[in-house]
Design a protein around this motif. Structure first.
Motif, PDB file in Angstrom:
ATOM      1  N   ARG A 133       0.837  -1.196   0.000  1.00  0.00           N
ATOM      2  CA  ARG A 133       0.000   0.000   0.000  1.00  0.00           C
ATOM      3  C   ARG A 133       0.873   1.247   0.000  1.00  0.00           C
ATOM      4  NH1 ARG A 133      -5.054   1.604   4.046  1.00  0.00           N
ATOM      5  NH2 ARG A 133      -5.543   3.590   2.988  1.00  0.00           N
ATOM      6  N   HIS A 134       1.955   1.205   0.759  1.00  0.00           N
ATOM      7  CA  HIS A 134       2.879   2.342   0.777  1.00  0.00           C
ATOM      8  C   HIS A 134       3.504   2.541  -0.613  1.00  0.00           C
ATOM      9  CE1 HIS A 134       5.916   5.147   2.187  1.00  0.00           C
ATOM     10  NE2 HIS A 134       6.847   4.394   1.628  1.00  0.00           N
ATOM     11  N   VAL A 135       3.901   1.446  -1.263  1.00  0.00           N
ATOM     12  CA  VAL A 135       4.474   1.542  -2.610  1.00  0.00           C
ATOM     13  C   VAL A 135       3.425   2.089  -3.584  1.00  0.00           C
ATOM     14  CG1 VAL A 135       5.400   0.207  -4.545  1.00  0.00           C
ATOM     15  CG2 VAL A 135       6.147  -0.301  -2.214  1.00  0.00           C
ATOM     16  N   ALA A 136       2.186   1.605  -3.450  1.00  0.00           N
ATOM     17  CA  ALA A 136       1.115   2.010  -4.371  1.00  0.00           C
ATOM     18  C   ALA A 136       0.802   3.491  -4.276  1.00  0.00           C
ATOM     19  CB  ALA A 136      -0.145   1.188  -4.085  1.00  0.00           C
ATOM     20  N   GLU A 137       0.969   4.057  -3.115  1.00  0.00           N
ATOM     21  CA  GLU A 137       0.615   5.468  -2.935  1.00  0.00           C
ATOM     22  C   GLU A 137       1.474   6.399  -3.785  1.00  0.00           C
ATOM     23  OE1 GLU A 137       0.787   5.738   1.284  1.00  0.00           O
ATOM     24  OE2 GLU A 137      -1.305   5.077   1.557  1.00  0.00           O
ATOM     25  N   ALA A 138       2.635   5.912  -4.261  1.00  0.00           N
ATOM     26  CA  ALA A 138       3.473   6.724  -5.153  1.00  0.00           C
ATOM     27  C   ALA A 138       2.774   6.990  -6.483  1.00  0.00           C
ATOM     28  CB  ALA A 138       4.809   6.031  -5.401  1.00  0.00           C
ATOM     29  N   ALA A 178      -0.744   7.659 -18.192  1.00  0.00           N
ATOM     30  CA  ALA A 178       0.058   6.885 -19.139  1.00  0.00           C
ATOM     31  C   ALA A 178       0.833   5.775 -18.436  1.00  0.00           C
ATOM     32  CB  ALA A 178       1.026   7.813 -19.877  1.00  0.00           C
ATOM     33  N   LEU A 179       1.332   6.053 -17.237  1.00  0.00           N
ATOM     34  CA  LEU A 179       2.159   5.066 -16.550  1.00  0.00           C
ATOM     35  C   LEU A 179       1.348   3.876 -16.048  1.00  0.00           C
ATOM     36  CD1 LEU A 179       4.133   7.400 -16.866  1.00  0.00           C
ATOM     37  CD2 LEU A 179       5.013   6.873 -14.581  1.00  0.00           C
ATOM     38  N   PHE A 180       0.034   4.054 -15.906  1.00  0.00           N
ATOM     39  CA  PHE A 180      -0.813   2.911 -15.546  1.00  0.00           C
ATOM     40  C   PHE A 180      -0.801   1.882 -16.665  1.00  0.00           C
ATOM     41  CE2 PHE A 180      -4.904   0.676 -15.446  1.00  0.00           C
ATOM     42  CZ  PHE A 180      -4.877   0.167 -14.157  1.00  0.00           C
ATOM     43  N   ASP A 181      -0.923   2.328 -17.917  1.00  0.00           N
ATOM     44  CA  ASP A 181      -0.865   1.396 -19.045  1.00  0.00           C
ATOM     45  C   ASP A 181       0.485   0.686 -19.104  1.00  0.00           C
ATOM     46  OD1 ASP A 181      -3.413   1.608 -20.101  1.00  0.00           O
ATOM     47  OD2 ASP A 181      -2.847   2.911 -21.770  1.00  0.00           O
ATOM     48  N   LEU A 182       1.565   1.425 -18.937  1.00  0.00           N
ATOM     49  CA  LEU A 182       2.900   0.823 -19.006  1.00  0.00           C
ATOM     50  C   LEU A 182       3.108  -0.187 -17.880  1.00  0.00           C
ATOM     51  CD1 LEU A 182       4.978   4.012 -19.880  1.00  0.00           C
ATOM     52  CD2 LEU A 182       4.384   2.132 -21.420  1.00  0.00           C
ATOM     53  N   ALA A 183       2.590   0.127 -16.702  1.00  0.00           N
ATOM     54  CA  ALA A 183       2.713  -0.801 -15.579  1.00  0.00           C
ATOM     55  C   ALA A 183       1.869  -2.048 -15.805  1.00  0.00           C
ATOM     56  CB  ALA A 183       2.300  -0.107 -14.283  1.00  0.00           C
ATOM     57  N   THR A 184       0.671  -1.878 -16.332  1.00  0.00           N
ATOM     58  CA  THR A 184      -0.193  -3.027 -16.581  1.00  0.00           C
ATOM     59  C   THR A 184       0.433  -3.957 -17.611  1.00  0.00           C
ATOM     60  OG1 THR A 184      -2.140  -1.673 -16.078  1.00  0.00           O
ATOM     61  CG2 THR A 184      -2.516  -3.737 -17.257  1.00  0.00           C
ATOM     62  N   LEU A 185       1.009  -3.380 -18.653  1.00  0.00           N
ATOM     63  CA  LEU A 185       1.634  -4.185 -19.705  1.00  0.00           C
ATOM     64  C   LEU A 185       2.790  -5.016 -19.177  1.00  0.00           C
ATOM     65  CD1 LEU A 185       1.863  -4.870 -22.744  1.00  0.00           C
ATOM     66  CD2 LEU A 185       3.332  -2.867 -22.987  1.00  0.00           C
ATOM     67  N   THR A 186       3.526  -4.497 -18.214  1.00  0.00           N
ATOM     68  CA  THR A 186       4.719  -5.188 -17.711  1.00  0.00           C
ATOM     69  C   THR A 186       4.493  -5.880 -16.373  1.00  0.00           C
ATOM     70  OG1 THR A 186       5.466  -3.066 -16.777  1.00  0.00           O
ATOM     71  CG2 THR A 186       6.313  -3.682 -18.946  1.00  0.00           C
ATOM     72  N   LEU A 187       3.265  -5.922 -15.883  1.00  0.00           N
ATOM     73  CA  LEU A 187       2.973  -6.593 -14.617  1.00  0.00           C
ATOM     74  C   LEU A 187       3.393  -8.062 -14.700  1.00  0.00           C
ATOM     75  CD1 LEU A 187       1.399  -6.158 -11.834  1.00  0.00           C
ATOM     76  CD2 LEU A 187      -0.479  -7.360 -12.965  1.00  0.00           C
ATOM     77  N   GLY A 188       4.242  -8.481 -13.778  1.00  0.00           N
ATOM     78  CA  GLY A 188       4.716  -9.858 -13.788  1.00  0.00           C
ATOM     79  C   GLY A 188       5.791 -10.124 -14.813  1.00  0.00           C
ATOM     80  N   HIS A 189       6.143  -9.115 -15.581  1.00  0.00           N
ATOM     81  CA  HIS A 189       7.206  -9.245 -16.597  1.00  0.00           C
ATOM     82  C   HIS A 189       8.163  -8.061 -16.449  1.00  0.00           C
ATOM     83  CE1 HIS A 189       5.433 -12.624 -18.828  1.00  0.00           C
ATOM     84  NE2 HIS A 189       4.267 -12.065 -18.563  1.00  0.00           N
ATOM     85  N   GLU A 190       8.620  -7.845 -15.238  1.00  0.00           N
ATOM     86  CA  GLU A 190       9.456  -6.679 -14.945  1.00  0.00           C
ATOM     87  C   GLU A 190      10.752  -6.676 -15.760  1.00  0.00           C
ATOM     88  OE1 GLU A 190       9.984  -6.086 -10.761  1.00  0.00           O
ATOM     89  OE2 GLU A 190       7.980  -6.849 -10.286  1.00  0.00           O
ATOM     90  N   GLY A 199      11.012   1.326 -26.499  1.00  0.00           N
ATOM     91  CA  GLY A 199      10.084   1.579 -27.593  1.00  0.00           C
ATOM     92  C   GLY A 199       9.194   2.773 -27.336  1.00  0.00           C
ATOM     93  N   TYR A 200       8.844   2.994 -26.066  1.00  0.00           N
ATOM     94  CA  TYR A 200       7.966   4.100 -25.701  1.00  0.00           C
ATOM     95  C   TYR A 200       8.648   5.443 -25.935  1.00  0.00           C
ATOM     96  CZ  TYR A 200       4.374   6.564 -22.999  1.00  0.00           C
ATOM     97  OH  TYR A 200       3.357   7.407 -22.612  1.00  0.00           O
ATOM     98  N   GLY A 201       9.948   5.489 -25.654  1.00  0.00           N
ATOM     99  CA  GLY A 201      10.727   6.662 -25.997  1.00  0.00           C
ATOM    100  C   GLY A 201      10.542   7.866 -25.110  1.00  0.00           C
ATOM    101  N   ALA A 202      10.317   7.641 -23.828  1.00  0.00           N
ATOM    102  CA  ALA A 202      10.188   8.766 -22.892  1.00  0.00           C
ATOM    103  C   ALA A 202      10.677   8.319 -21.522  1.00  0.00           C
ATOM    104  CB  ALA A 202       8.743   9.244 -22.808  1.00  0.00           C
ATOM    105  N   ASP A 203      11.225   9.262 -20.776  1.00  0.00           N
ATOM    106  CA  ASP A 203      11.627   8.974 -19.403  1.00  0.00           C
ATOM    107  C   ASP A 203      10.379   8.857 -18.532  1.00  0.00           C
ATOM    108  OD1 ASP A 203      14.328   9.070 -20.030  1.00  0.00           O
ATOM    109  OD2 ASP A 203      14.451  11.227 -19.658  1.00  0.00           O
ATOM    110  N   VAL A 204      10.367   7.887 -17.645  1.00  0.00           N
ATOM    111  CA  VAL A 204       9.236   7.710 -16.740  1.00  0.00           C
ATOM    112  C   VAL A 204       9.766   7.559 -15.322  1.00  0.00           C
ATOM    113  CG1 VAL A 204       7.909   6.553 -18.559  1.00  0.00           C
ATOM    114  CG2 VAL A 204       9.144   5.181 -16.876  1.00  0.00           C
ATOM    115  N   ASP A 205       8.896   7.799 -14.367  1.00  0.00           N
ATOM    116  CA  ASP A 205       9.221   7.641 -12.953  1.00  0.00           C
ATOM    117  C   ASP A 205       9.017   6.171 -12.582  1.00  0.00           C
ATOM    118  OD1 ASP A 205       9.289   7.597 -10.164  1.00  0.00           O
ATOM    119  OD2 ASP A 205       8.432   9.608  -9.996  1.00  0.00           O
ATOM    120  N   LEU A 206      10.093   5.458 -12.334  1.00  0.00           N
ATOM    121  CA  LEU A 206       9.989   4.027 -12.041  1.00  0.00           C
ATOM    122  C   LEU A 206       9.278   3.756 -10.722  1.00  0.00           C
ATOM    123  CD1 LEU A 206      13.474   2.718 -13.235  1.00  0.00           C
ATOM    124  CD2 LEU A 206      11.303   2.793 -14.477  1.00  0.00           C
ATOM    125  N   ASP A 207       9.350   4.689  -9.778  1.00  0.00           N
ATOM    126  CA  ASP A 207       8.601   4.505  -8.531  1.00  0.00           C
ATOM    127  C   ASP A 207       7.101   4.502  -8.787  1.00  0.00           C
ATOM    128  OD1 ASP A 207      10.827   4.262  -6.915  1.00  0.00           O
ATOM    129  OD2 ASP A 207      10.907   6.396  -6.418  1.00  0.00           O
TER     130      ASP A 207
END
Length: 245
Positions: A133-138, A178-190, A199-207
């Motif tokens: 839950r603490h991680v999710a709040e980010a 946007a990061l919700f889609d990217l996280a969903t796509l890679t869930l379980g495939h980190e 491929g996405y071509g942009a910096d994202v916040d990994l947290d």
């Protein structure tokens, strides 16, 4: 004679395949309305709509194969994952759909409710829920809305070689993060997150990506359990949560 294949079946939706035609039956006709509208707007390959007579939606099969499956090791090459990331970027750069998405308050309330249920019913250890839950709040912060798929599971993206041939199941499409889609796509495939981001071509916040992994896993467990799925299967939602420990 062609046989009928049950692709998925639960109380909310059932999908069957007959030859090269998929028939989706949805208890909520509004979801199939959104799905058709989103596919008409999306600037990425989608299944051909053969006909739509609620509660049934008929779709043509996509060529190629799914990018992967949750709980299974993906044998798809990194270049295909990168192609999926590029397709997601095209979607996110498209004009917004006319309907809104879920609000930040709704997402936070759902997280709180599901965490409470998991602990109260002894489904998961309290420390595992609290940590995630603490991680999710980010992830629960303000974002600039984009055209999101909303349920971009790895099994919903089809590829042929290094080409994305289509994206399935648009009933959750809306304005969103946007990061919700990217996280969903890679869930379980980190291990393929780097390929997708290349491929996405942009910096994202990994947290934030990790936050959405935890959020999605926490809020999915009750639904999956009640609909006959096993979130504790190897590589699935419970393992995603354990990885955050």
């Amino acid at each position: 004679m062609q046989e009928i294949e049950i692709v998925v079946a639960h109380r909310e939706r059932t999908t069957v395949r007959v030859g090269d035609v998929f028939l989706k039956i949805d208890a909520d006709p509004g979801r199939s309305d959104v799905e058709v509208a989103a596919m008409n707007l999306a600037p990425v390959p989608t299944p051909e709509v053969l006909w739509h007579q609620p509660p049934v939606l008929a779709l043509a099969a996509l060529p190629g194969r799914a990018l992967g499956r949750l709980g299974e090791l993906s044998t798809t090459p990194p270049t295909a994952w990168a192609a999926a990331g590029a397709a997601v970027r095209v979607l996110h750069d498209a004009p917004l759909p006319p309907w809104p998405g879920r609000s930040l308050d709704e997402l936070a309330a759902r997280l709180a409710g599901e965490c409470g249920w998991l602990v109260a019913n002894g489904v998961l250890p309290t420390d595992l829920v609290a940590r995630n839950r603490h991680v999710a709040e980010a992830a629960l912060r303000q974002w600039t809305p984009v055209f999101t798929h909303g349920d971009l599971q790895v099994a919903h993206v089809f590829v042929d070689g290094d080409e994305v041939t289509g994206v399935l199941d648009w009933s959750e499409a809306s304005r969103g993060d946007a990061l919700f889609d990217l996280a969903t796509l890679t869930l379980g495939h980190e291990e393929h997150l780097g390929d997708v981001l290349a491929g996405y071509g942009a910096d994202v916040d990994l947290d934030v990506i990790r936050g959405w992994w935890s959020w999605r896993s926490l809020v999915a467990i009750r639904w999956l359990t009640e609909h006959g799925f096993d979130p504790a299967a190897p590589g699935c939602e419970v393992d995603v949560l354990r990885a955050r420990m």
